[in-house]
Write a protein that holds these residues in place. Structure first.
Motif: not given
Length: 499
Positions: A167-168, A190-201
């Motif tokens: 999710s972006a 995009k905000l979604g590139l920097f939190t949550g699951d982003a670091a894994d993908v």
């Protein structure tokens, strides 16, 4: 202008805001197809830099503009002499507008386009051009199967704009997501590139603004700010005549029986982060250990809240919660703190008691929940917090009228006035006990030295994460106290004590 992960813009946007930026570019006179060509060229350059010896490309394409970018990258790769195929998971007949033009160019240039199927063979570098930033619900077929196959292939993977399935807006994996080695993103981060699951993908992140001018961004709101060394709030340098009374007195309250280490970690962090004076109120049996470990700290053994009252009148900042526990002892101390007209940091069990509704948070406070504590404070599940971390951070800040540090991968700092900051630094070796105690003491020390709550939280989160990244290079076995010398060093580099 391309950027690498060490040189990214500070502004972060939602998917809707990025679409508004795209529309603004087009309205200002740049044709959509030209933007698509710029995106393809940026992706191709990043791909060649990342895999300089590669000569084969498999593009897996969907049926939106993300697919159009992929078709144009295929054209560039074929012209460079690479072996190229496009596997179309989305029927090319359904492509519209610029994406249809991109497909037509690929076909006319001799790019082989085949339908994606369960038996399709992936070769070389795989380019994910499936879904883009518009995804909101769970990934459906045939895209879910294509993503699963790409992840299982073991091949190098690049993603166009965002790994498909991420999710972006929230950084949540929507069922399944591409695990990219390289992500090339465009126009606005995009905000979604920097939190949550982003670091894994996300893998390595490369940004290209597609030649957007400053005017493009002037009328579009920002969702969040990415914390970086260049935009951090700074402590002022100290005058040669400085003395301890000018830099605050932090009182740390906690350390019930069996939990004494937590409050000592917080106290050590506050001491080493520049607080003028540091005191600890804890169980009497912890006093000898505290004095042996931290002789610079004033330690008071307390058995009831009444013993705190005189000290509360002498200090400027409270840090409450590390090792506090939830027995009557901890609750009585928390109640006394809640009634004190002081700037405060609440962490750990202070937040768990707050969630019960038995105590009120004072004004101008910072709270530092991890996702589980955030869930209890909001009355929702941890999964719901993680599903939309930015929304949870904003909701906590509004509910408690406090600055909120929502810890975790891509820590967030939210202010009641609507500001949101994101810190994407850190290291997986930081998955260890006690690091939150160090962070709480650090925030307290910055407050004591005169920083505002939001600024103190932002600087503390960045120092804490980057110290963890630095110390984490040694690998597993990181202890929370290992961070404290690194925090001190980073703070001096970022804001020197002397001019």
């Amino acid at each position: 202008m391309p950027h690498t992960k060490d040189d990214l813009p500070d502004a972060l946007y939602s998917a809707a805001q990025v679409r508004a930026l795209d529309a603004s570019l087009i309205a200002a006179g740049t044709p959509g197809f030209e933007l698509m060509q710029r995106a393809a060229r940026a992706t191709w350059r990043a791909l060649v830099r990342h895999w300089p010896t590669a000569n084969e490309l498999t593009v897996v394409a969907g049926r939106g503009n993300n697919a159009g970018d992929g078709y144009l990258v295929a054209v560039l790769a074929r012209r460079a002499g690479w072996h190229v195929r496009v596997l179309a998971a989305g029927d090319p007949q359904h492509l519209q507008g610029d994406a249809a033009l991109a497909h037509a160019e690929a076909v006319s240039d001799g790019v082989a386009v085949q339908a994606w199927g369960p038996q399709s063979e992936l070769r070389g570098v795989v380019l994910d051009a499936l879904l883009g930033i518009g995804l909101t619900g769970e990934v459906r077929e045939p895209y879910a199967s294509a993503i699963t196959a790409i992840n299982a292939s073991g091949l190098p993977v690049a993603a166009v704009d965002i790994p498909s399935g991420l999710s972006a807006d929230t950084g949540r994996v929507l069922g399944v997501a591409i695990r990219a080695d390289l992500t090339v993103t465009f126009i606005g981060l995009k905000l979604g590139l920097f939190t949550g699951d982003a670091a894994d993908v996300v893998g390595e992140l490369v940004f290209n603004d597609l030649q957007a001018s400053a005017e493009t961004f002037s009328g579009v709101a920002v969702s969040a700010c990415r914390l970086s060394a260049g935009n951090l709030p700074r402590l002022a340098s100290r005058a040669p005549t400085s003395h301890k009374g000018k830099f605050g007195h932090v009182l740390l309250i906690g350390g019930d029986r069996g939990l004494g280490g937590a409050i000592l970690l917080s106290a050590q962090s506050a001491l080493r982060s520049g607080a003028g004076m540091v005191s600890v109120a804890t169980r009497s049996e912890h006093v000898p250990a505290a004095l042996a470990r931290l002789p610079e700290v004033m330690v008071l053994g307390v058995s009831s809240a009444n013993q705190l009252m005189g000290l509360l009148q002498k200090v400027s900042v409270l840090v409450v919660g590390p090792g506090l526990g939830q027995t009557s002892w901890g609750r009585s101390l928390l109640s006394a703190a809640a009634n004190a007209p002081l700037r405060q940091v609440w962490d750990a069990d202070a937040l768990n008691v707050l969630a019960e509704g038995q105590v009120s948070l004072p004004k101008d406070c910072v709270i530092t929940p991890h996702p589980g504590e955030a869930a209890r404070l909001l009355g929702i599940s941890t999964a719901e917090v993680q599903a939309d971390r930015p929304a949870a951070a904003h909701a906590l800040s509004k509910k408690y009228t406090a600055v909120v540090i929502l810890k975790g991968a891509g820590s967030l700092v939210a202010s009641p006035d609507g500001r949101l900051a994101v810190c994407h630094q850190g290291h997986p070796a930081m998955a260890a006990a006690g690091l939150g105690d160090v962070l709480a003491g650090l925030v307290g020390a910055l407050l004591a030295q005169g920083m505002g709550a939001f600024d103190a939280a932002c600087l503390a989160v960045w120092l804490h994460a980057n110290a963890g990244a630095q110390v984490g290079k040694s690998g597993r076995g990181l202890a929370a106290s290992d961070l404290i010398p690194a925090i001190r060093q980073l703070l001096e580099e970022q804001a020197p004590c002397l001019k």
